[in-house]
Scaffold this active site. Sequence first.
Site, PDB file in Angstrom:
ATOM      1  N   ASP A 212      -8.655  16.014  23.364  1.00 27.52           N
ATOM      2  CA  ASP A 212      -9.451  15.707  22.235  1.00 27.52           C
ATOM      3  C   ASP A 212     -10.644  16.613  22.068  1.00 27.52           C
ATOM      4  OD1 ASP A 212     -10.257  13.782  20.184  1.00 27.52           O
ATOM      5  OD2 ASP A 212     -12.371  13.792  21.552  1.00 27.52           O
ATOM      6  N   GLU A 267      -6.216  19.655  20.413  1.00 28.13           N
ATOM      7  CA  GLU A 267      -6.900  19.685  19.118  1.00 28.13           C
ATOM      8  C   GLU A 267      -8.196  20.472  19.244  1.00 28.13           C
ATOM      9  OE1 GLU A 267      -9.400  16.415  16.438  1.00 28.13           O
ATOM     10  OE2 GLU A 267     -10.031  16.674  18.576  1.00 28.13           O
TER      11      GLU A 267
END
Length: 548
Positions: A212, A267
Amino acid sequence: MNPPYDDADWWREAVIYEVYLRSFVDGNGDGVGDIAGLRSRLQYLSDLGVDAIWINPWYPSPMADAGYDVIDQRDIDPEFGTLESAEALIDEAHEYGLRVILDVVPNHTSELRPWFIEAVIGGSGCPGRARYHFRTGRGEHGELPPNNWVSEFGGSTWTRVTEPDGTPGEWYLHLFSPQQPDLNWNHPDVREDFALTLRFWFDRGVDGFRIDVAHYLVKGDDLPDLQEGGYASGEHPHWDREALHDIYRDWRRIADSYTPPRMFVAEAWVESAQRLVRYVRPDELHTAFNFDFLASPWLPDPLRRAIDETLAAHESVGAAPTWVLSNHDVARHVSRYARQQVEGIARFLDDYLDRPADLSVGIRRARAAVVQMLALPGCAYLYFGEELGLPEVEDLPDEVLLDPMFQRSGRTSRGRDGCRVPLPWSGDAPPYGFSHSVRTWLPQPFDWARYAVAAQEGDPASMLEFYRTAIRLRHSHPALGDGSMQWVPTPEGVLGFAREPDFLCVVNYSAEPIVLPEGAEILLSSVEFAAGAGLPGDTAVWLDVPRL
Ligand code: GLC
Ligand code: CA
């Protein structure tokens, strides 16, 4: 069923399905998707033909940001199940030949993680504060935030705590919501804790992690004000900084210490493909999401640019590209493509609301888009429900919106709930087989019966059967998956690329039909069309062209 570990480089050409767990299937009837639900639908995922699933955060969390505010990354939130059920799921997925990727959230924790609670109650100067970013405020009494940074969800990135003696005290940094304090990656406890988390799940058979906001973790030491006019690459005070790469080299060593080696996908919404591929150099991460492709409008020039830049940049480091059309943070692509397409990047619902939508156009383009995506070299990601052609739910009433983006933006941005609505499985009315409860965590539209899995299964014209066919064909065709491609000359408004052996993908973005090469056999077409009529607009085909 493929055995799960037949190929150590599987991630170079896998089709990976993002399971938005809260919205996939509810096993216990509380209106929220869970592990029991997912375990009951592994057959569905196997029938779809995907190679792996990526599960969004399922860790204990107060859900201030749908689970991206984690209390303990080595346990399971009771809303989703238990650690035992997670272990069983991993094993069962492997029995179906499905690999399992989890989400790791290293930039921040929940404000309810014991580390943060200790840091707050320990008072100014306590050692626990060093695991986060605490600072005194500006202004005479420290009443102003320490710098001018703006949170991703709107508002300041700083929140002031009350000290144990009841006085207003220091401020802590949160690049996202105040419930998500940023960790200090210069602190050894932080590094050690994440190494433990990776090993914890790798030891349980997990095949990889999606990282993330992988470009956020490291901040400039003195947390300076953001300057006007931007920054040279790598010099922004809170993203894409050089020191990140050492963290990922450490993580790579951990992944490589397992047999078979585990994988990562980053990401990282960074400024260019060149910056992105620095994360996937040979001793760092394996793959990174390709958001330039996702955010491109359905127009040949920007798409070709995104594809060219992606391929060139990835080739320069020897990494496999990834392709993705939708995820839990952007408006569903059926609804994006249903609008008039204009140059420029747009990904949230707010970017589109002022343009009228024609969903039949959106569906038609979405079919063509997946034909194009699955033919490109590399790995492809699907977002749950796109195989059903689900559109964005654009009319969720204000009072059901849960995404912090909505409140933090002063209710000006609708946020991301519209792409997170629970999946319709069967039946004519909500909850469409998603749950035993009629109260699902986000309400489903009343006109979703036609999108339900049961309504589409067995109908060769349906989006679901089309996805199944396309994925099956991609797996069996020797030209597809990892490798290279060459553009072929095409008329304006059309793109075509060849892959060896004997394969051509042609996509017509224009309104006019175009003539296909003579003697080519159609392997897959995004819509049916009369032979001899030419390839219609917003249509894509895979061709067998033996004489290439
Ligand atoms: C990532 C997630 C998003 C989340 C944010 C903060 O962008 O995909 O859903 O809100 O990070 O963790
Ligand atoms: Ca449930």
